[in-house]
Design a protein around this motif. Structure first.
Motif, short mmCIF file in Angstrom:
data_model
loop_
_atom_site.label_atom_id
_atom_site.label_comp_id
_atom_site.label_asym_id
_atom_site.label_seq_id
_atom_site.Cartn_x
_atom_site.Cartn_y
_atom_site.Cartn_z
N VAL A 1 42.53 -0.60 104.99
CA VAL A 1 43.93 -1.58 103.22
C VAL A 1 43.59 -1.04 102.53
O VAL A 1 42.72 -0.34 101.61
CB VAL A 1 44.06 -2.74 103.39
N ASP A 2 44.81 -0.19 101.68
CA ASP A 2 45.24 0.56 100.66
C ASP A 2 46.87 0.78 100.37
O ASP A 2 47.20 0.85 101.69
CB ASP A 2 44.65 1.68 100.91
N ASP A 3 46.66 0.93 99.39
CA ASP A 3 48.47 0.70 98.49
C ASP A 3 48.33 2.74 98.60
O ASP A 3 49.68 2.95 98.38
CB ASP A 3 48.88 0.27 98.06
N ASP A 4 47.99 3.67 99.10
CA ASP A 4 47.71 4.72 99.17
C ASP A 4 47.89 5.52 100.13
O ASP A 4 47.34 5.55 100.65
CB ASP A 4 46.97 5.83 98.55
N TYR A 5 49.42 6.10 100.60
CA TYR A 5 49.63 5.99 102.26
C TYR A 5 48.93 7.40 102.35
O TYR A 5 48.19 7.40 103.19
CB TYR A 5 51.37 6.49 102.13
N ASP A 6 48.04 8.45 101.86
CA ASP A 6 47.28 9.51 102.07
C ASP A 6 46.03 9.43 102.12
O ASP A 6 45.89 9.43 102.77
CB ASP A 6 47.43 11.23 100.23
N PHE A 7 45.31 8.73 101.22
CA PHE A 7 44.15 8.01 101.97
C PHE A 7 44.01 7.41 102.87
O PHE A 7 43.09 7.63 103.42
CB PHE A 7 43.98 7.25 100.12
N LEU A 8 45.42 6.11 103.36
CA LEU A 8 45.04 5.71 105.28
C LEU A 8 45.69 7.29 105.53
O LEU A 8 44.67 6.83 106.70
CB LEU A 8 46.63 4.76 104.73
N GLU A 9 45.94 7.70 105.63
CA GLU A 9 46.13 8.33 106.72
C GLU A 9 45.14 9.67 106.63
O GLU A 9 44.87 10.33 107.70
CB GLU A 9 47.79 9.69 106.81
N ILE A 10 44.68 10.50 105.05
CA ILE A 10 43.76 11.14 105.84
C ILE A 10 41.90 10.55 106.39
O ILE A 10 41.60 10.86 107.15
CB ILE A 10 43.04 11.28 104.07
N ASN A 11 42.09 8.78 105.97
CA ASN A 11 40.90 8.12 106.44
C ASN A 11 41.23 8.02 107.62
O ASN A 11 40.05 8.33 108.63
CB ASN A 11 40.25 7.33 105.95
N ARG A 12 42.50 7.60 108.56
CA ARG A 12 42.37 7.25 109.41
C ARG A 12 42.19 8.48 110.64
O ARG A 12 41.80 8.13 111.68
CB ARG A 12 44.41 7.21 109.68
N MET A 13 43.00 9.76 110.44
CA MET A 13 42.86 11.34 111.11
C MET A 13 41.34 11.32 110.88
O MET A 13 40.59 11.69 112.40
CB MET A 13 43.07 12.14 110.70
N ILE A 14 40.13 11.17 110.67
CA ILE A 14 38.65 11.28 109.77
C ILE A 14 37.85 10.50 110.87
O ILE A 14 37.48 10.85 112.16
CB ILE A 14 38.24 11.66 108.68
N LEU A 15 38.64 9.44 111.00
CA LEU A 15 37.87 8.35 111.33
C LEU A 15 38.13 8.45 113.52
O LEU A 15 37.69 8.12 114.14
CB LEU A 15 37.55 6.89 111.09
N GLU A 16 39.70 8.50 113.01
CA GLU A 16 40.43 8.87 114.82
C GLU A 16 39.09 9.88 115.44
O GLU A 16 39.30 10.35 116.87
CB GLU A 16 41.44 8.62 115.35
N ARG A 17 39.17 11.08 114.94
CA ARG A 17 38.62 12.71 115.30
C ARG A 17 36.94 12.28 115.70
O ARG A 17 36.25 12.99 116.77
CB ARG A 17 38.41 13.49 114.60
N ALA A 18 36.66 11.18 115.02
CA ALA A 18 35.29 9.99 115.56
C ALA A 18 35.40 10.01 116.32
O ALA A 18 33.76 8.92 116.62
CB ALA A 18 34.27 9.98 114.00
N GLY A 19 36.14 9.26 117.02
CA GLY A 19 35.63 8.30 118.13
C GLY A 19 36.32 6.48 117.87
O GLY A 19 36.01 6.43 118.73
N TYR A 20 36.96 6.65 116.53
CA TYR A 20 37.31 5.58 116.25
C TYR A 20 38.49 5.04 116.68
O TYR A 20 40.07 5.93 116.72
CB TYR A 20 36.95 4.59 114.36
N ARG A 21 38.94 3.24 116.43
CA ARG A 21 40.45 3.24 116.63
C ARG A 21 40.88 2.64 115.40
O ARG A 21 39.96 1.81 114.44
CB ARG A 21 40.07 2.17 117.62
N VAL A 22 41.42 2.82 114.91
CA VAL A 22 41.76 3.04 113.60
C VAL A 22 43.46 1.63 113.46
O VAL A 22 44.21 2.81 114.19
CB VAL A 22 41.59 4.05 112.37
N THR A 23 43.45 1.44 112.47
CA THR A 23 44.62 0.80 112.36
C THR A 23 44.44 0.20 110.89
O THR A 23 43.84 0.04 109.79
CB THR A 23 44.97 -1.15 112.86
N THR A 24 45.52 0.64 110.42
CA THR A 24 46.05 0.78 108.96
C THR A 24 46.71 -0.40 108.01
O THR A 24 47.89 -0.53 109.01
CB THR A 24 46.87 2.18 107.53
N ALA A 25 47.09 -0.51 106.84
CA ALA A 25 48.13 -1.09 106.36
C ALA A 25 48.54 -1.35 105.14
O ALA A 25 47.32 -0.55 104.29
CB ALA A 25 47.02 -3.07 106.24
#
Length: 108
Positions: free
Chosen positions: A12-36
């Motif tokens: 959860v973050d109001d910074d779109y770039d933070f959401l997307e960068i961390n989503r990509m990193i975590l998904e590549r590490a094998g996690y499922r990620v949802t953002t808000a």
């Protein structure tokens, strides 16, 4: 964690770039990620599936949005056991100092 499914992380973050960068990193590490982009949106998404971890910004719509969101989560029996990481890029220049007490003794 759902059987045969990787752990779900909510970011959860109001910074779109933070959401997307961390989503990509975590998904590549094998996690499922949802953002808000704000706490209300995250709560709505969490109604569908209980996350295994929540990562939230400290300051979003309000100065203490992350703390308020965390309090809401911890007071809900469905989510009380979910670990929460609160992140921030706030510096003491804004009058807020979130360094550990021990680090405050060190000169900058």
């Amino acid at each position: 964690m759902t059987a045969n499914r990787p752990p779900l992380i909510v970011i959860v973050d109001d910074d779109y770039d933070f959401l997307e960068i961390n989503r990509m990193i975590l998904e590549r590490a094998g996690y499922r990620v949802t953002t808000a982009s704000e706490p209300g949106e995250a709560l709505a998404k969490m109604e569908n599936e209980k996350p295994d971890l929540i990562i939230t910004d400290l300051m979003m719509t309000n100065l203490d949005s992350g703390f308020s969101f965390s309090s809401t989560i911890k007071s809900d029996p469905r989510f009380a056991g979910v670990p929460i990481i609160i992140s921030t890029s706030v510096s003491s220049a804004l009058g807020l100092d979130f360094r550990p007490a021990r680090a405050k003794r060190w000169p900058r």
